[in-house]
Design a protein around this motif. Structure first.
Motif, mmCIF file in Angstrom:
data_model
loop_
_atom_site.group_PDB
_atom_site.id
_atom_site.type_symbol
_atom_site.label_atom_id
_atom_site.label_comp_id
_atom_site.label_asym_id
_atom_site.label_seq_id
_atom_site.Cartn_x
_atom_site.Cartn_y
_atom_site.Cartn_z
ATOM 1 N N GLY A 186 0.794 -1.215 0.000
ATOM 2 C CA GLY A 186 0.000 0.000 0.000
ATOM 3 C C GLY A 186 0.829 1.268 0.000
ATOM 4 O O GLY A 186 0.887 1.993 -0.982
ATOM 5 N N MET A 187 1.510 1.517 1.109
ATOM 6 C CA MET A 187 2.257 2.769 1.270
ATOM 7 C C MET A 187 3.414 2.875 0.280
ATOM 8 O O MET A 187 3.603 3.911 -0.368
ATOM 9 N N SER A 188 4.196 1.828 0.142
ATOM 10 C CA SER A 188 5.400 1.889 -0.674
ATOM 11 C C SER A 188 5.114 1.726 -2.165
ATOM 12 O O SER A 188 5.620 2.488 -2.982
ATOM 13 N N GLN A 189 4.285 0.742 -2.537
ATOM 14 C CA GLN A 189 4.107 0.414 -3.950
ATOM 15 C C GLN A 189 2.801 0.949 -4.552
ATOM 16 O O GLN A 189 2.586 0.815 -5.756
ATOM 17 N N PHE A 190 1.939 1.529 -3.737
ATOM 18 C CA PHE A 190 0.660 2.090 -4.211
ATOM 19 C C PHE A 190 -0.125 1.055 -5.027
ATOM 20 O O PHE A 190 -0.912 1.395 -5.904
ATOM 21 N N ALA A 191 0.094 -0.208 -4.737
ATOM 22 C CA ALA A 191 -0.606 -1.264 -5.468
ATOM 23 C C ALA A 191 -2.079 -1.326 -5.094
ATOM 24 O O ALA A 191 -2.876 -1.934 -5.814
ATOM 25 N N ASP A 192 -2.439 -0.692 -3.970
ATOM 26 C CA ASP A 192 -3.839 -0.700 -3.530
ATOM 27 C C ASP A 192 -4.626 0.494 -4.067
ATOM 28 O O ASP A 192 -5.774 0.716 -3.671
ATOM 29 N N ALA A 193 -4.011 1.274 -4.955
ATOM 30 C CA ALA A 193 -4.676 2.409 -5.622
ATOM 31 C C ALA A 193 -5.135 3.500 -4.663
ATOM 32 O O ALA A 193 -6.028 4.280 -4.986
ATOM 33 N N GLY A 194 -4.513 3.565 -3.489
ATOM 34 C CA GLY A 194 -4.816 4.666 -2.592
ATOM 35 C C GLY A 194 -5.636 4.309 -1.375
ATOM 36 O O GLY A 194 -6.119 5.205 -0.671
ATOM 37 N N ILE A 195 -5.808 3.032 -1.087
ATOM 38 C CA ILE A 195 -6.509 2.643 0.131
ATOM 39 C C ILE A 195 -5.766 3.171 1.355
ATOM 40 O O ILE A 195 -6.366 3.680 2.299
ATOM 41 N N LEU A 196 -4.450 3.062 1.330
ATOM 42 C CA LEU A 196 -3.641 3.464 2.483
ATOM 43 C C LEU A 196 -3.026 4.845 2.301
ATOM 44 O O LEU A 196 -3.156 5.710 3.168
ATOM 45 N N ALA A 197 -2.329 5.056 1.203
ATOM 46 C CA ALA A 197 -1.637 6.329 0.967
ATOM 47 C C ALA A 197 -2.458 7.195 0.008
ATOM 48 O O ALA A 197 -3.197 6.682 -0.830
ATOM 49 N N THR A 198 -2.298 8.495 0.106
ATOM 50 C CA THR A 198 -3.061 9.405 -0.751
ATOM 51 C C THR A 198 -2.378 9.684 -2.078
ATOM 52 O O THR A 198 -2.946 10.331 -2.952
ATOM 53 N N LYS A 199 -1.138 9.174 -2.234
ATOM 54 C CA LYS A 199 -0.417 9.337 -3.496
ATOM 55 C C LYS A 199 0.724 8.325 -3.529
ATOM 56 O O LYS A 199 1.118 7.798 -2.479
ATOM 57 N N PRO A 200 1.283 8.037 -4.695
ATOM 58 C CA PRO A 200 2.475 7.183 -4.739
ATOM 59 C C PRO A 200 3.667 7.905 -4.113
ATOM 60 O O PRO A 200 3.912 9.081 -4.406
ATOM 61 N N TYR A 201 4.405 7.195 -3.267
ATOM 62 C CA TYR A 201 5.590 7.792 -2.644
ATOM 63 C C TYR A 201 6.811 7.500 -3.503
ATOM 64 O O TYR A 201 7.586 6.587 -3.224
ATOM 65 N N VAL A 202 6.924 8.288 -4.565
ATOM 66 C CA VAL A 202 8.069 8.208 -5.467
ATOM 67 C C VAL A 202 8.791 9.550 -5.446
ATOM 68 O O VAL A 202 8.192 10.586 -5.154
ATOM 69 N N SER A 203 10.069 9.521 -5.768
ATOM 70 C CA SER A 203 10.824 10.772 -5.821
ATOM 71 C C SER A 203 12.007 10.599 -6.749
ATOM 72 O O SER A 203 12.441 9.480 -7.043
ATOM 73 N N SER A 204 12.543 11.713 -7.168
ATOM 74 C CA SER A 204 13.809 11.724 -7.904
ATOM 75 C C SER A 204 14.945 11.736 -6.892
ATOM 76 O O SER A 204 14.726 11.641 -5.683
ATOM 77 N N GLY A 205 16.157 11.911 -7.377
ATOM 78 C CA GLY A 205 17.313 11.926 -6.481
ATOM 79 C C GLY A 205 17.363 13.128 -5.556
ATOM 80 O O GLY A 205 18.034 13.088 -4.533
ATOM 81 N N SER A 206 16.639 14.190 -5.890
ATOM 82 C CA SER A 206 16.716 15.418 -5.093
ATOM 83 C C SER A 206 16.233 15.197 -3.667
ATOM 84 O O SER A 206 16.815 15.741 -2.717
#
Length: 533
Positions: free
Chosen positions: A433-453
């Motif tokens: 849920g939180m890390s892979q957003f595989a649940d389409a937002g059941i747990l997290a409100t957005k995918p937790y992805v980022s660039s190197g910054s």
């Protein structure tokens, strides 16, 4: 240094003794049910037999870190010895016992067939769905009376989301957290949150300053050589490293409380401020590292939270509200919420794959051998200590896995295996849920992805990296940069209705076709040589 060589002296080891026994009840204690404060243990009952077992069924459902297997077995053995010392009758089945059928239910069936006066089986509710399923199925076919008991550990019941928010499908952790605060009274005054705010997260996102001196980490030194030898001789497949004579994790309630005391006195003053920071020289920073003790139930969330609050109340000059609130939120907010999400959505939750990701994890997830300093440090640390803190898990290994399109199943298996505190109820929602957003937002409100910054902002990982965090394309460009924008490009349609992604989607769409193509091509180049990065 302590040794476990004679820990089981005095425990009933020969099940054949049951044939001439007067036991009327068997009470099963699972490896994550080591709660010495449970009401089961208030009175000694000579007609009740406590059963604890080491089985291949539990060592083999995932490939675990050697320290995880050792940690659970060591804590279980200590618990069995403590019960025996307190006068309780205990049967402990070691992994290498000749009568061990390596399956919880098969062992129970065998044991119940041996005891002529047995009438009752006592079971505590498992926290993992798969364990609950096989014990429920076993219980349904018993002629004996099977009684289920609460583990007496968590603040909330399994079905708390249905009770509190009956008309909702998606739930905000913040709403849940505030309700638990009101329910418990923690950090509350006259019905209001102390400090005037519920959440001080914005004050807890600091990078570790240069030349900052971090307090010493408390590590134990157990001799677990005999356990390691037994596990290896039994053929259990494991990952990771271990020093058999210097096992660092707590394996008793007393040690768990010692670790809590160390955190309260030495680490809490800086915990919240640097809880998201990462550094090559400090594997644990100001984190309590109590998750293994909590998840095995050697220590309770109430005593952990109350000890932290008491330290803050006694030392307001060195601990501010932001530090203690950040810690309390992790225990009574996030931990309880994760468990509630798990039980509300299982078993379907473990099959969710919103992005339809199918790729394997790179080989370096099992070695740490990559030129990306952030991943090398986080993975090698995980292999060495069976531990990484939440930002390393979410924004380094988890972030990269999502950016490359790794299949949620393989990501789940990796996280479940590599960390000493990983039990499915807490691992699965955090990963899928939180890390892979595989649940389409059941747990997290957005995918937790980022660039190197982001990684550069919160760590020193980028300082000595082979790759340049400031470059998006080119031979030495940070892979996170192009992979991040490639992820946005690939999934812009799926994310178009997410308001928290609107700004970044707009930034991507404003780029010229040529700029977009350069980033996508760079990402494809890296994806095509993923094991060589």
């Amino acid at each position: 240094m302590t040794s476990l060589s004679s820990e089981l002296d005095g425990c009933l080891l020969d099940p054949s003794v049951l044939t001439s026994s007067s036991f009327e009840r068997i009470a099963l204690v699972l490896g994550d049910q080591l709660n010495a404060s449970h009401s089961w243990y208030r009175e000694v009952d000579p007609q009740r037999l406590f059963v604890i077992m080491e089985v291949r069924q539990e060592t083999d459902y995932a490939t675990h870190h050697i320290q995880k297997v050792v940690g659970f077995f060591a804590a279980m053995r200590k618990f069995a010895a403590a019960l025996t010392k307190a006068g309780h009758e205990v049967l402990y089945l070691t992994l290498d016992a000749s009568v061990n059928q390596q399956n919880v239910c098969n062992n129970l069936t065998h044991l119940t067939s041996l005891a002529p006066k047995l009438t009752h089986i006592d079971l505590q509710q498992p926290d993992e769905y798969r364990v609950d399923a096989y014990l429920q199925a076993w219980a349904e076919h018993q002629s004996l009376t099977v009684t289920w008991h609460d583990t007496e550990h968590f603040l909330c019941e399994r079905n708390v989301l249905s009770e509190w928010f009956p008309a909702k499908h998606n739930f905000l952790m913040e709403s849940f957290y505030r309700r638990v605060r009101k329910l418990t009274g923690y950090l509350m005054e006259n019905g209001k949150p102390i400090g005037g705010k519920w959440n001080f997260d914005k004050e807890n996102r600091n990078k570790l300053p240069a030349k900052h001196e971090v307090s010493n980490t408390l590590c134990f030194a157990h001799d677990v050589s005999a356990l390691v030898d037994m596990i290896k001789k039994s053929g259990v497949k494991t990952i990771g490293e271990i020093n058999p004579r210097q096992f660092i994790w707590p394996i008793t309630r007393a040690e768990s409380r010692q670790l809590l005391e160390h955190f309260a006195q030495n680490l809490l003053p800086e915990f919240g401020r640097y809880q998201d920071a990462m550094h090559t020289d400090h594997w644990s920073l100001y984190h309590a590292r109590l998750s293994f003790a909590l998840n095995t139930k050697m220590i309770s969330p109430r005593e952990v939270v109350e000890r932290a609050i008491r330290q803050w109340q006694q030392h307001p000059d060195t601990i501010n509200i932001a530090q203690v609130e950040g810690f309390v939120r992790q225990i009574i907010g996030w931990r309880e919420f994760i468990r509630a999400i798990y039980w509300h959505h299982m078993p379907g939750y473990q099959k969710l794959n919103f992005f339809d990701n199918k790729q394997p994890l790179p080989d370096f997830y099992w070695t740490g051998d990559t030129r990306m300093q952030c991943l090398a440090s986080s993975i090698k640390q995980s292999l060495k200590y069976a531990y990484a803190h939440h930002i390393q898990r979410l924004m380094i290994t988890g972030n990269f896995a999502l950016l490359i399109g790794a299949a949620p199943d393989v990501v789940d298996d990796w996280y479940l295996g590599i960390y000493i505190d990983a039990i499915e109820w807490v691992e699965l929602p955090n990963t899928r849920g939180m890390s892979q957003f595989a649940d389409a937002g059941i747990l997290a409100t957005k995918p937790y992805v980022s660039s190197g910054s982001y990684i550069n902002k919160m760590s020193n990982y980028c300082a000595n990296c082979h790759y340049d965090v400031n470059q998006r394309t080119g031979d030495n460009a940070c892979p996170f940069n192009s992979l991040y924008w490639n992820f946005i490009h690939q999934h812009q349609h799926q994310l178009s209705n997410n308001p928290r992604m609107a700004l970044i989607l707009n930034q991507w769409q404003k780029r010229t076709a040529e700029q977009q193509q350069e980033l996508v091509q760079q990402a494809k180049l890296y994806l095509g040589s993923i094991n060589n990065l």
